[in-house]
Design an enzyme around this catalytic site. Structure first.
Site, PDB file in Angstrom:
ATOM      1  CD  GLN A   1      17.572  23.444  26.419  1.00 23.58           C
ATOM      2  OE1 GLN A   1      18.476  23.534  25.598  1.00 23.58           O
ATOM      3  NE2 GLN A   1      16.512  24.225  26.397  1.00 23.58           N
ATOM      4  CB  SER A   2      23.801  20.845  24.778  1.00 19.78           C
ATOM      5  OG  SER A   2      23.207  20.540  23.535  1.00 19.78           O
ATOM      6  CB  THR A   3      25.309  22.778  29.059  1.00 22.21           C
ATOM      7  OG1 THR A   3      24.659  24.012  28.724  1.00 22.21           O
ATOM      8  CG2 THR A   3      26.295  22.418  27.948  1.00 22.21           C
TER       9      THR A   3
END
Length: 739
Positions: A22-24
């Site tokens: 997941q990006s963040t």
């Protein structure tokens, strides 16, 4: 072609890797369903023919963007395993999970094509070696990178648009909070927080130095408000010891001046020393800020005061070499520190101190000088006492009409400074009293039978009461130390001081730093021009006052004195004579040779002694034994010792033997005694070495060896007969060795 037809037995013999990302961290916390779908890809790998033990999950890159491979250890390990041919298939929910950068994406595809590795996502299974599959994967990678760009552009555009209206809610410094309306910024509801921030700006107006404000806070024992959590929306405050960094940030943050700013910094990508590309945060100058809205909200100071404060802080910084700037005033006694300017090149003059206690100031130019006798010289180098006194006299003469107002304002500022500190201490007492009352309420509200909780609340109550008692004691102590208002008699004293401002200037209670601060308030700079070669040596001083007015002063200076130095041959002669003669006899020899001191005076015993002390020449020590033998000429001594006269002359010149010469040119006389006879032998002792052999044995040069013989550190004799006649030196003592 079906998915199973692309999967072969060769693929199933190798591992299957499920890549989860997941990006963040916020997406990882909120998007639970997406995370679950990614972990469910393990079942898909099993459905394609891999056993459960062959499937591994790589999720080390959770919370890291796929825009770059930097910092993604999971992706790096995945690429390494693919390159080693250990992976049969890579599974990801979308290919954008693997990389949103075409450089990283195509590098992975090339490795997968070379090692026959499959790539699978929610749409199907792809073989990078096949043209159609590689074309589809390439388009997906390009679309993933373009999608990232579009999303960033949309988000950044919305952020900039909202920031341009002053409504974007970003972190505010302590003392300011966001209100309920769009873009509304208010003072912190805690009066103690607002009070200490106001005290910082008021104190800076008086002293003009961030460090002085920080030291004042520590001297007054004031705490500093810290907002550890809820930087955007929270109001929780923790009181800590003040730091210089916190005070400096407060004085330089434009939000305290009622301005809304956005884009004060910019991130730049640079190649680090380790070869990794890293983001660096660069602070931008004011003219490059993206958004600056003045008078956006109520501030602690005005925007004009903020700009003046920044100029003052910038001038306090020590200027770089050959660049303008005054720097903050220091504690030294050089009054023109930061104000003196070279009249030749226009550079700021540097300060030096000389004298036994390093208390005599002077000024010199740091510009390029000239070489004289191989040494660099400054084109301006002057003592500062006379110039400082002249500038101070002119300053006091200009200040006399306003002296009364200055003294009265100084008294008022002293009272105001103490009042600001007392007001903050009263707020701290009020806050401590509230904390103690709240701790008491919490303790009384607990069930008495629940002793586990009651004991903890009781300890908190006792701690709060202790803090309250300490705050009240500190407030009481400072109230007793507060200066009282000026009485009528004290006002009369101030009036008398104004008539004699010079006495106040020279008083012991007035520090050099106070004097320099006064000079900086009215004087812009002081330009010095030296005329040492003129018939009347002088320094021309041009004082430029703030506002444009100028004053011309002429300060007499001393004519440069010639350098005093005794000749080298005289020093060398004294060094040789001091071995055999006392100072009085050496002075007589020097006077008979017509030598004079550096000041043209004749030599005396005291002057010879002074030279010896300066050049670290040991004095002559008399022997306890009476001298034996008579004084004979060199020829008589040579005949007695069986030597050539040239040998004795050489030993006299080298200092191996002592001789006397009444006047230059007269025959040398040598005292013929047993010690001298023992220096000349027919046969050298066993094992004694010639000069060349001795240099090798001692590991020193011939000159050093002869110097040691001359000083008596080594024993030596002169063999006067035979084929190996000449100097013989005692060999070194053999050292014990383990081997």
């Amino acid at each position: 072609m079906s998915e199973n037809s692309k999967v072969t037995a060769s693929h199933r013999q190798r591992a299957a890797i499920v890549y989860v990302r997941q990006s963040t961290l916020l997406q990882q916390m909120r998007n639970k369903e997406s995370t679950a779908r990614q972990y469910d890809l393990v079942q898909r790998a099993v459905a394609l023919g891999w056993s459960g033990t062959q499937v591994s999950v790589v999720d080390e890159d959770q919370g890291i963007s796929g825009a770059s491979a930097a910092g993604r250890s999971g992706f790096a390990d995945l690429a390494a395993q693919v390159g080693l041919g250990q992976v049969g298939i890579i599974l990801a929910l979308e290919v954008s999970r693997l990389a949103r950068n075409n450089a990283d994406w195509y590098r992975l595809l090339d490795l997968a094509a070379m090692t026959d590795t499959l790539v699978a996502d929610a749409d199907g299974v792809y073989h990078p070696r096949r043209f159609d599959d590689r074309l589809v994967l390439g388009m997906k990678g390009t679309m993933a990178e373009a999608e990232l760009h579009i999303l960033r552009a949309r988000l950044d555009g919305g952020v900039r648009n909202k920031a341009a209206r002053g409504e974007l809610r970003r972190g505010l410094p302590v003392g300011l909070v966001w209100g309920e309306a769009d873009g509304e910024i208010l003072f912190h509801p805690d009066e103690a927080v607002v009070g200490v921030i106001r005290a910082v700006f008021e104190r800076f107006t008086e002293c003009g130095s961030a460090r002085a404000v920080w030291l004042w806070l520590r001297e007054q024992g004031l705490k500093w408000p810290l907002q550890p959590t809820g930087y955007v929306n929270g109001t929780e405050i923790v009181w800590v010891e003040p730091t210089y960094h916190a005070v400096h940030n407060t004085l330089t943050h434009p939000a305290y001046a009622g301005a809304y700013v956005y884009g004060r910094t910019r991130f730049e990508r640079r190649l680090g020393k380790d070869g990794q590309v890293r983001n660096h945060r660069r602070v931008l100058p004011r003219d490059q800020w993206q958004v600056l809205i003045e008078d956006h909200h109520e501030g602690f100071i005005t925007w004009e005061e903020y700009l003046a404060n920044q100029d003052k802080i910038a001038s306090n910084t020590r200027p770089r070499r050959h660049e303008p700037g005054t720097g903050a005033v220091r504690e030294g006694c050089a009054l023109l520190q930061g104000l003196a300017v070279c009249g030749t090149c226009g550079r700021k003059l540097a300060v030096f101190y000389q004298g036994p206690a390093k208390a005599t100031p002077g000024y010199y130019c740091t510009g390029s000088g000239q070489l004289v006798d191989g040494r660099g010289t400054r084109h301006l180098h002057i003592g500062g006492q006379a110039i400082d006194a002249a500038v101070a006299t002119a300053f006091l003469a200009a200040l006399t009409p306003a002296a009364l107002d200055a003294c009265l304002k100084a008294a008022d500022q002293l009272e105001a400074s103490h009042d600001a500190a007392l007001a903050q201490h009263r707020r701290e007492v009020e806050r401590a009293r509230y904390d103690a009352t709240r701790a008491e309420r919490r303790y009384r509200a607990v069930d008495p039978d629940n002793r586990l909780v009651a004991r903890g609340l009781e300890a908190d109550w006792e701690k709060a009461l202790t803090a309250l008692a300490a705050a009240e004691a500190e407030l009481s102590r400072r109230e007793r130390r507060r200066p009282t208002a000026l009485t009528a008699a004290e006002h009369a004293t101030v009036l008398a001081l104004a008539d004699d401002l010079g006495a106040v200037w020279s008083a012991e209670t007035t520090t050099d730093k106070d004097r320099k601060q006064l000079l900086h308030t009215l004087i812009e700079d002081v330009t010095l021009n030296l005329h040492r070669d003129a018939p009347d040596p002088r320094a021309e001083v041009l004082m430029r006052w703030k506002g444009g007015a100028t004053s011309h002063l002429v300060v007499p200076i001393r004519r440069p004195q010639p350098k005093i130095r005794t000749s080298e041959d005289t020093i060398d002669l004294i060094r040789r004579l001091a071995v055999h003669y006392p100072d009085a006899q050496i002075a007589g020899i020097l006077n008979r040779q017509g030598r004079r001191t550096a000041r043209g005076l004749s030599y005396t015993a005291s002057r010879v002694q002074s030279l010896r002390h300066h050049w670290n020449i040991p004095c002559h020590t008399k022997s306890d034994k009476p001298q034996e033998g008579e004084l004979v000429t060199v020829a008589q001594a040579a005949a007695e010792l069986g030597l050539a006269p040239s040998t004795l002359h050489r030993w006299l010149g080298d200092g191996f033997i002592a001789g006397e010469q009444d006047t230059p040119g007269a025959p040398w006389r040598i005292r013929l005694n047993d010690d001298l006879r023992n220096l000349f032998v027919d046969t050298a002792p066993d094992g004694w070495l010639a000069t060349l052999e001795a240099t090798l044995a001692y590991g020193v040069s011939r000159q050093t060896l002869l110097q040691r013989v001359k000083r008596g550190e080594l024993k030596a004799v002169h063999v006067r007969t035979g084929r190996r006649k000449g100097l013989r030196i005692e060999p070194p003592t053999p050292q014990n060795s383990l081997f």
